[in-house]
Each structure stands twice: as structure tokens, then as C-alpha cells.
Design a protein around this motif. Structure first.
Motif, PDB file in Angstrom:
ATOM      1  N   ARG A  43       0.849  -1.201   0.000  1.00  0.00           N
ATOM      2  CA  ARG A  43       0.000   0.000   0.000  1.00  0.00           C
ATOM      3  C   ARG A  43       0.880   1.245   0.000  1.00  0.00           C
ATOM      4  O   ARG A  43       0.790   2.080   0.901  1.00  0.00           O
ATOM      5  CB  ARG A  43      -0.899   0.001   1.235  1.00  0.00           C
ATOM      6  CG  ARG A  43      -1.666  -1.273   1.492  1.00  0.00           C
ATOM      7  CD  ARG A  43      -3.134  -1.284   1.209  1.00  0.00           C
ATOM      8  NE  ARG A  43      -3.866  -0.078   1.347  1.00  0.00           N
ATOM      9  CZ  ARG A  43      -4.639   0.236   2.391  1.00  0.00           C
ATOM     10  NH1 ARG A  43      -4.739  -0.568   3.418  1.00  0.00           N
ATOM     11  NH2 ARG A  43      -5.313   1.358   2.382  1.00  0.00           N
ATOM     12  N   THR A  46       0.196   5.327   1.121  1.00  0.00           N
ATOM     13  CA  THR A  46      -1.040   5.438   1.893  1.00  0.00           C
ATOM     14  C   THR A  46      -0.754   5.138   3.362  1.00  0.00           C
ATOM     15  O   THR A  46       0.224   4.469   3.693  1.00  0.00           O
ATOM     16  CB  THR A  46      -2.123   4.459   1.395  1.00  0.00           C
ATOM     17  OG1 THR A  46      -1.664   3.123   1.579  1.00  0.00           O
ATOM     18  CG2 THR A  46      -2.468   4.680  -0.056  1.00  0.00           C
ATOM     19  N   VAL A  48      -1.577   3.080   6.523  1.00  0.00           N
ATOM     20  CA  VAL A  48      -2.176   1.798   6.869  1.00  0.00           C
ATOM     21  C   VAL A  48      -2.426   1.835   8.374  1.00  0.00           C
ATOM     22  O   VAL A  48      -1.498   2.027   9.148  1.00  0.00           O
ATOM     23  CB  VAL A  48      -1.243   0.623   6.487  1.00  0.00           C
ATOM     24  CG1 VAL A  48      -1.910  -0.701   6.798  1.00  0.00           C
ATOM     25  CG2 VAL A  48      -0.841   0.699   5.021  1.00  0.00           C
TER      26      VAL A  48
END
Length: 99
Positions: A43, A46, A48
Motif C-alpha cells: 500500500r 497510503t 495503513v
């Protein structure tokens, strides 16, 4: 050495989880710590959440001490992945608060 830019970081996720800085393999530690790295690496760019990491690494039965365990895993991963002397603001692993 001061003034030198760090070697590029490469993370391999196919097969065993691996990381290299330049040509040097980096120690990632136990399998669950590697799973935390893989969950974050999948990811990029971004944030998490702790809950998402716990679910991705432990499934439906995360440990009761999950948040503490994650903090120790992230600390160890930063030490392994970041060049020596890297501050939290420049770490390859950052939190939504900049840490």
C-alpha cells in the motif's frame, strides 16, 4: 559518509520477503515482522491503520498486545531499512503524524 546519498532501497515480495539497500541484504527478522513490512509495502503512499495491519498479519485473532507488538516491529523495521542516522521525518516508514 556525510553528504552521500543513501543507496536505493529494494523490497522483494515474491517468494520470501527480502530487502536490500544497494547490494546489501537487510535483516528483516521474524516472519510476522516481514508480514508487517509486506502489508505496508503493498500500500505505497497510503496510511495503513494499526487495525488494518493487525488484520492483515494476524487475521481474525490478533494478539491482545497487538498495538505494542506492531510498535516494536515498526521500530525494528525502521532500524533495518533506514540508513544510519535517519530521523523519523526521513524514515521510509512514516506514520500519519510524521513518525
Amino acid at each position: 559518509m556525510e553528504g552521500e546519498s543513501p543507496q536505493p532501497l529494494t523490497i522483494g515480495l515474491l517468494g520470501p520477503v527480502r530487502a536490500r539497500r544497494g547490494g546489501t541484504p537487510l535483516p528483516l527478522g521474524p516472519v510476522r515482522r516481514q508480514a508487517v513490512l509486506a502489508a505496508m509495502a503493498l500500500r505505497p503512499g497510503t496510511t495503513v491503520s494499526h487495525e488494518d495491519l493487525l488484520a492483515r498479519v494476524w487475521g481474525t485473532e490478533p494478539p491482545g498486545s497487538g498495538h505494542r507488538v506492531l510498535a516494536t516491529y515498526v521500530y525494528a523495521l525502521r532500524k533495518a531499512l533506514d540508513p544510519r542516522g535517519t530521523g523519523l521525518d526521513d524514515s521510509v516508514i512514516r506514520s500519519s503524524q510524521g513518525r
